[in-house]
Design a protein around this motif. Structure first.
Motif, PDB file in Angstrom:
ATOM      1  N   TYR A   1       5.077  -4.088  80.888  1.00 29.13           N
ATOM      2  CA  TYR A   1       4.921  -5.539  80.964  1.00 29.13           C
ATOM      3  C   TYR A   1       6.136  -6.238  80.349  1.00 29.13           C
ATOM      4  O   TYR A   1       6.699  -7.160  80.934  1.00 29.13           O
ATOM      5  N   ASP A   2       6.522  -5.767  79.186  1.00 33.82           N
ATOM      6  CA  ASP A   2       7.668  -6.380  78.494  1.00 33.82           C
ATOM      7  C   ASP A   2       8.948  -6.241  79.311  1.00 33.82           C
ATOM      8  O   ASP A   2       9.882  -7.017  79.151  1.00 33.82           O
ATOM      9  N   ASN A   3       8.976  -5.239  80.152  1.00 36.90           N
ATOM     10  CA  ASN A   3      10.192  -5.033  80.959  1.00 36.90           C
ATOM     11  C   ASN A   3      10.049  -5.543  82.392  1.00 36.90           C
ATOM     12  O   ASN A   3      10.797  -5.134  83.284  1.00 36.90           O
ATOM     13  N   ASN A   4       9.061  -6.409  82.593  1.00 35.40           N
ATOM     14  CA  ASN A   4       8.810  -6.973  83.926  1.00 35.40           C
ATOM     15  C   ASN A   4       8.624  -5.931  85.005  1.00 35.40           C
ATOM     16  O   ASN A   4       9.114  -6.072  86.128  1.00 35.40           O
ATOM     17  N   CYS A   5       7.966  -4.862  84.654  1.00 33.84           N
ATOM     18  CA  CYS A   5       7.642  -3.865  85.677  1.00 33.84           C
ATOM     19  C   CYS A   5       6.225  -4.136  86.163  1.00 33.84           C
ATOM     20  O   CYS A   5       5.346  -4.508  85.383  1.00 33.84           O
ATOM     21  N   GLN A   6       6.021  -3.938  87.445  1.00 33.18           N
ATOM     22  CA  GLN A   6       4.737  -4.288  88.049  1.00 33.18           C
ATOM     23  C   GLN A   6       3.687  -3.200  87.827  1.00 33.18           C
ATOM     24  O   GLN A   6       3.981  -2.010  87.952  1.00 33.18           O
ATOM     25  N   MET A   7       2.472  -3.617  87.520  1.00 33.61           N
ATOM     26  CA  MET A   7       1.362  -2.662  87.477  1.00 33.61           C
ATOM     27  C   MET A   7       0.287  -3.108  88.460  1.00 33.61           C
ATOM     28  O   MET A   7      -0.019  -4.297  88.542  1.00 33.61           O
ATOM     29  N   VAL A   8      -0.220  -2.153  89.179  1.00 33.16           N
ATOM     30  CA  VAL A   8      -1.326  -2.456  90.087  1.00 33.16           C
ATOM     31  C   VAL A   8      -2.444  -1.468  89.770  1.00 33.16           C
ATOM     32  O   VAL A   8      -2.213  -0.263  89.662  1.00 33.16           O
ATOM     33  N   ILE A   9      -3.624  -2.013  89.600  1.00 32.74           N
ATOM     34  CA  ILE A   9      -4.750  -1.194  89.155  1.00 32.74           C
ATOM     35  C   ILE A   9      -5.884  -1.348  90.154  1.00 32.74           C
ATOM     36  O   ILE A   9      -6.141  -2.451  90.625  1.00 32.74           O
TER      37      ILE A   9
ATOM     38  N   LEU B   1       4.060   0.707  88.628  1.00 32.34           N
ATOM     39  CA  LEU B   1       3.084   1.753  88.273  1.00 32.34           C
ATOM     40  C   LEU B   1       1.754   1.456  88.967  1.00 32.34           C
ATOM     41  O   LEU B   1       1.206   0.355  88.842  1.00 32.34           O
ATOM     42  N   LEU B   2       1.279   2.428  89.719  1.00 27.05           N
ATOM     43  CA  LEU B   2       0.027   2.250  90.451  1.00 27.05           C
ATOM     44  C   LEU B   2      -1.039   3.158  89.824  1.00 27.05           C
ATOM     45  O   LEU B   2      -0.853   4.375  89.770  1.00 27.05           O
ATOM     46  N   VAL B   3      -2.115   2.577  89.349  1.00 26.96           N
ATOM     47  CA  VAL B   3      -3.170   3.388  88.738  1.00 26.96           C
ATOM     48  C   VAL B   3      -4.466   3.189  89.529  1.00 26.96           C
ATOM     49  O   VAL B   3      -4.991   2.079  89.623  1.00 26.96           O
ATOM     50  N   ASP B   4      -4.943   4.266  90.098  1.00 26.58           N
ATOM     51  CA  ASP B   4      -6.123   4.189  90.970  1.00 26.58           C
ATOM     52  C   ASP B   4      -7.393   4.551  90.184  1.00 26.58           C
ATOM     53  O   ASP B   4      -7.364   5.453  89.353  1.00 26.58           O
ATOM     54  N   ASP B   5      -8.472   3.836  90.477  1.00 23.59           N
ATOM     55  CA  ASP B   5      -9.788   4.157  89.900  1.00 23.59           C
ATOM     56  C   ASP B   5      -9.783   4.182  88.383  1.00 23.59           C
ATOM     57  O   ASP B   5     -10.185   5.172  87.767  1.00 23.59           O
ATOM     58  N   VAL B   6      -9.382   3.067  87.799  1.00 22.32           N
ATOM     59  CA  VAL B   6      -9.218   3.034  86.343  1.00 22.32           C
ATOM     60  C   VAL B   6     -10.553   3.192  85.612  1.00 22.32           C
ATOM     61  O   VAL B   6     -10.584   3.554  84.442  1.00 22.32           O
ATOM     62  N   GLN B   7     -11.679   2.973  86.323  1.00 23.69           N
ATOM     63  CA  GLN B   7     -12.994   3.139  85.673  1.00 23.69           C
ATOM     64  C   GLN B   7     -13.165   4.540  85.108  1.00 23.69           C
ATOM     65  O   GLN B   7     -13.980   4.780  84.228  1.00 23.69           O
ATOM     66  N   PHE B   8     -12.375   5.472  85.623  1.00 22.15           N
ATOM     67  CA  PHE B   8     -12.476   6.851  85.150  1.00 22.15           C
ATOM     68  C   PHE B   8     -12.117   6.969  83.664  1.00 22.15           C
ATOM     69  O   PHE B   8     -12.509   7.917  83.000  1.00 22.15           O
ATOM     70  N   LEU B   9     -11.400   5.986  83.143  1.00 27.68           N
ATOM     71  CA  LEU B   9     -10.981   6.070  81.733  1.00 27.68           C
ATOM     72  C   LEU B   9     -12.112   5.718  80.768  1.00 27.68           C
ATOM     73  O   LEU B   9     -11.943   5.831  79.555  1.00 27.68           O
ATOM     74  N   SER B  10     -13.235   5.283  81.331  1.00 25.55           N
ATOM     75  CA  SER B  10     -14.362   4.915  80.489  1.00 25.55           C
ATOM     76  C   SER B  10     -14.675   6.046  79.503  1.00 25.55           C
ATOM     77  O   SER B  10     -14.853   7.198  79.903  1.00 25.55           O
ATOM     78  N   GLY B  11     -14.718   5.716  78.222  1.00 20.96           N
ATOM     79  CA  GLY B  11     -15.082   6.711  77.207  1.00 20.96           C
ATOM     80  C   GLY B  11     -13.941   7.631  76.791  1.00 20.96           C
ATOM     81  O   GLY B  11     -14.137   8.494  75.942  1.00 20.96           O
ATOM     82  N   LYS B  12     -12.753   7.452  77.388  1.00 19.56           N
ATOM     83  CA  LYS B  12     -11.642   8.347  77.019  1.00 19.56           C
ATOM     84  C   LYS B  12     -10.637   7.575  76.166  1.00 19.56           C
ATOM     85  O   LYS B  12      -9.602   7.117  76.637  1.00 19.56           O
TER      86      LYS B  12
ATOM     87  N   SER C   1      -3.889   8.543  89.871  1.00 22.42           N
ATOM     88  CA  SER C   1      -5.262   8.091  89.692  1.00 22.42           C
ATOM     89  C   SER C   1      -5.539   8.236  88.201  1.00 22.42           C
ATOM     90  O   SER C   1      -4.886   9.023  87.514  1.00 22.42           O
ATOM     91  N   ALA C   2      -6.509   7.454  87.712  1.00 19.07           N
ATOM     92  CA  ALA C   2      -6.789   7.530  86.278  1.00 19.07           C
ATOM     93  C   ALA C   2      -7.177   8.954  85.894  1.00 19.07           C
ATOM     94  O   ALA C   2      -6.892   9.416  84.800  1.00 19.07           O
ATOM     95  N   GLU C   3      -7.806   9.644  86.828  1.00 20.75           N
ATOM     96  CA  GLU C   3      -8.211  11.026  86.550  1.00 20.75           C
ATOM     97  C   GLU C   3      -6.970  11.918  86.404  1.00 20.75           C
ATOM     98  O   GLU C   3      -6.868  12.719  85.482  1.00 20.75           O
ATOM     99  N   GLN C   4      -6.025  11.742  87.307  1.00 16.93           N
ATOM    100  CA  GLN C   4      -4.790  12.538  87.220  1.00 16.93           C
ATOM    101  C   GLN C   4      -3.998  12.170  85.970  1.00 16.93           C
ATOM    102  O   GLN C   4      -3.431  13.039  85.304  1.00 16.93           O
ATOM    103  N   PHE C   5      -3.996  10.873  85.669  1.00 16.20           N
ATOM    104  CA  PHE C   5      -3.300  10.413  84.466  1.00 16.20           C
ATOM    105  C   PHE C   5      -3.899  11.117  83.245  1.00 16.20           C
ATOM    106  O   PHE C   5      -3.178  11.643  82.393  1.00 16.20           O
ATOM    107  N   THR C   6      -5.226  11.150  83.188  1.00 15.38           N
ATOM    108  CA  THR C   6      -5.907  11.803  82.062  1.00 15.38           C
ATOM    109  C   THR C   6      -5.558  13.289  82.010  1.00 15.38           C
ATOM    110  O   THR C   6      -5.228  13.810  80.947  1.00 15.38           O
TER     111      THR C   6
END
Ligand code: ADP
Ligand code: MG
Length: 453
Positions: free
Chosen positions: A237-245, A211-222, A181-186
């Motif tokens: 992206y350059d390596n054709n790896c999938q991202m889901v947000i 790469l799966l990133v949940d609740d990316v709105q949490f990054l607001s202001g960070k 989650s974006a919070e865990q990522f942070t």
């Protein structure tokens, strides 16, 4: 007597409704009921960090919740129980570090794919069909279709479920999946900065196929974390790896996020999940009761679906509450129990809908079809009158949970099998006839705002 484990599970069900999802996942999800001695209830937690946080932040809420459930005043204590001592806990299917590296120092718990959030257990309806289709497509060929796939919608609409479903499907195909989650990522980013291990952090996330990133709105202001994620995105992206947000709003609507990151988020496909409609809610409830192996009368499920639409988490919470209430009070689940269990949750206004006057439903349906209410209770059998009558039967059953015979009486002394046939016909027709479905949704809306005593 119910075991400490069962009581704690009931308490977790309640707490889930009262704390935010990231807080629940971080601090409560992995706790267990250990025992209750005298007036002290002991809860097992994975580490001292969690014990301290719960003691300082949630102690009184937890005590109140347990007191309510147990019907007597209890105090609560937290003891550290390493995961090995916790029995029968769902096994971690995947860790953010792919299961190879050790957890970063000080991390609370590694994000995992929830074993029950799969495509098989995701009910589709109009509100989520597109997002579901996009998610399936992405798993066909990760990295090559829509990149990133951006799923947004209100809380409780199934975004996280769909995100994990993609993770499971990709993992089954042998891809290396990372979830955060974006919070865990942070949090992990901050820990990496503090412990001089930022390279490890980067490498870990760059090594993902998906790469799966949940609740990316949490990054607001960070800003710093955003910059870091942007670099990871570019690399993937350059390596054709999938991202889901996932996010609770569109990329554009996230405040205080750099232009670069916003544009990156908009690069692939943006798909929306709306609030589930009545039928989807009902199907979700039916699935949940099957999974829990409990039997709940249809009228109770219809009642829950009608009152807790718009948020599946709330819907599940309501079902939990009703089943727990019935279990703890040793009764069967029925409408009476449901109303008692949910008395304080259902708002005054909504509560009245339960006892919506049948005349009001009949009038609203008649006016929607442009016919007189008397026609509905009369003998006319032309198509329009018959259809309107059947819609009235369907809504009377759904909203007020009347018995078939009672509905028959209200609509001109018709037989209960006629009513049953009418309800079934409408239930099946709305799955294939969008006009009828729209009409019924409109009537439901009118009934929801109607003033009545
Ligand atoms: P969000 O991330 O949008 O806030 P979640 O994915 O956490 O919502 O969903 C909340 C709960 O509702 C989860 O338990 C999830 O399994 C369930 N849920 C949501 N939508 C569906 C669906 N379409 N089918 C089955 N379960 C669903
Ligand atoms: Mg979520």
């Amino acid at each position: 007597m119910n075991s400490a484990r069962e009581i704690w599970e009931a308490a977790l069900g309640e707490l889930q409704l009262q704390v935010s999802k990231p807080n629940y996942d971080t601090w409560l999800r992995e706790t267990t009921g250990v025992h209750c001695q005298g007036d002290v209830f002991v809860v097992g937690v994975p580490n001292i960090f969690i014990a301290e946080w719960l003691t300082s932040r949630l102690h009184s809420l937890i005590r109140r919740t347990l007191t309510n459930i147990m019907g007597r005043v209890v105090d609560v204590q937290f003891v550290v129980r390493p995961p090995s001592q916790v029995d029968a806990h769902p096994v971690a299917t995947l860790q953010a570090d792919g299961g190879t590296a050790t957890k970063p120092r000080g991390s609370v718990s590694a994000p995992r794919l929830n074993p029950s959030y799969t495509f098989d257990t995701f009910i589709t309806g109009e509100s989520n069909r597109l997002a579901y289709a996009a998610a399936l497509e992405v798993t066909e060929e990760p990295g090559y279709r829509y990149n990133p796939l951006f799923i947004y919608g209100d809380t409780g609409t199934g975004k996280t479920h769909l995100l994990h479903a993609i993770g499971h499907a990709a993992k089954d195909k042998g891809h290396r999946v990372l979830l955060a989650s974006a919070e865990q990522f942070t949090n992990q980013f901050i820990i990496a900065l503090k412990t001089n291990s930022i390279d490890d952090f980067h490498n870990k996330f760059r090594s993902a196929d998906v790469l799966l990133v949940d609740d990316v709105q949490f990054l607001s202001g960070k800003g710093q974390t955003q910059e870091c994620l942007l670099h990871i995105f570019n690399h993937l992206y350059d390596n054709n790896c999938q991202m889901v947000i996932t996010c609770d709003r569109t990329p554009r609507a996230i405040a205080s996020v750099t232009k670069k990151l916003k544009s990156r988020l908009e690069w692939g496909l943006i798909t929306y999940i709306g609030a589930p409609d009545f039928e989807t809610c009902l199907a979700i409830l039916e699935l949940k009761t099957k999974q829990l192996n409990i039997s709940v009368p249809l009228e109770v499920l219809q009642f829950l679906a009608a009152h807790f639409q718009h948020n599946v988490r709330g819907l599940e919470g309501a079902l939990n509450r009703v089943t727990t209430y019935a279990k703890l009070s040793g009764t069967e689940i029925n409408m009476e129990v449901a109303l008692q269990a949910l008395a304080d949750t259902i708002k005054q206004g909504t509560h009245r809908q339960v006892t919506l006057k049948p005349e009001l439903i009949i009038h609203t349906v008649a006016s929607h079809f442009g016919i007189a209410p008397e026609t509905l209770v009369g003998k006319r059998r032309d198509r329009k009158a018959s259809l309107a009558r059947q819609v009235a039967m369907y809504l009377l059953r759904e909203r007020n949970c009347f018995a078939l015979a009672q509905i028959g009486e209200m609509l001109g002394n018709r037989d209960h099998t006629t009513v049953l046939h009418g309800c079934e016909k409408i239930a099946s027709e709305i799955t294939t006839n969008p006009h009828l479905k729209k009409a019924i949704d409109e009537i439901r809306k009118e009934l929801a705002v109607e003033k009545h005593d």
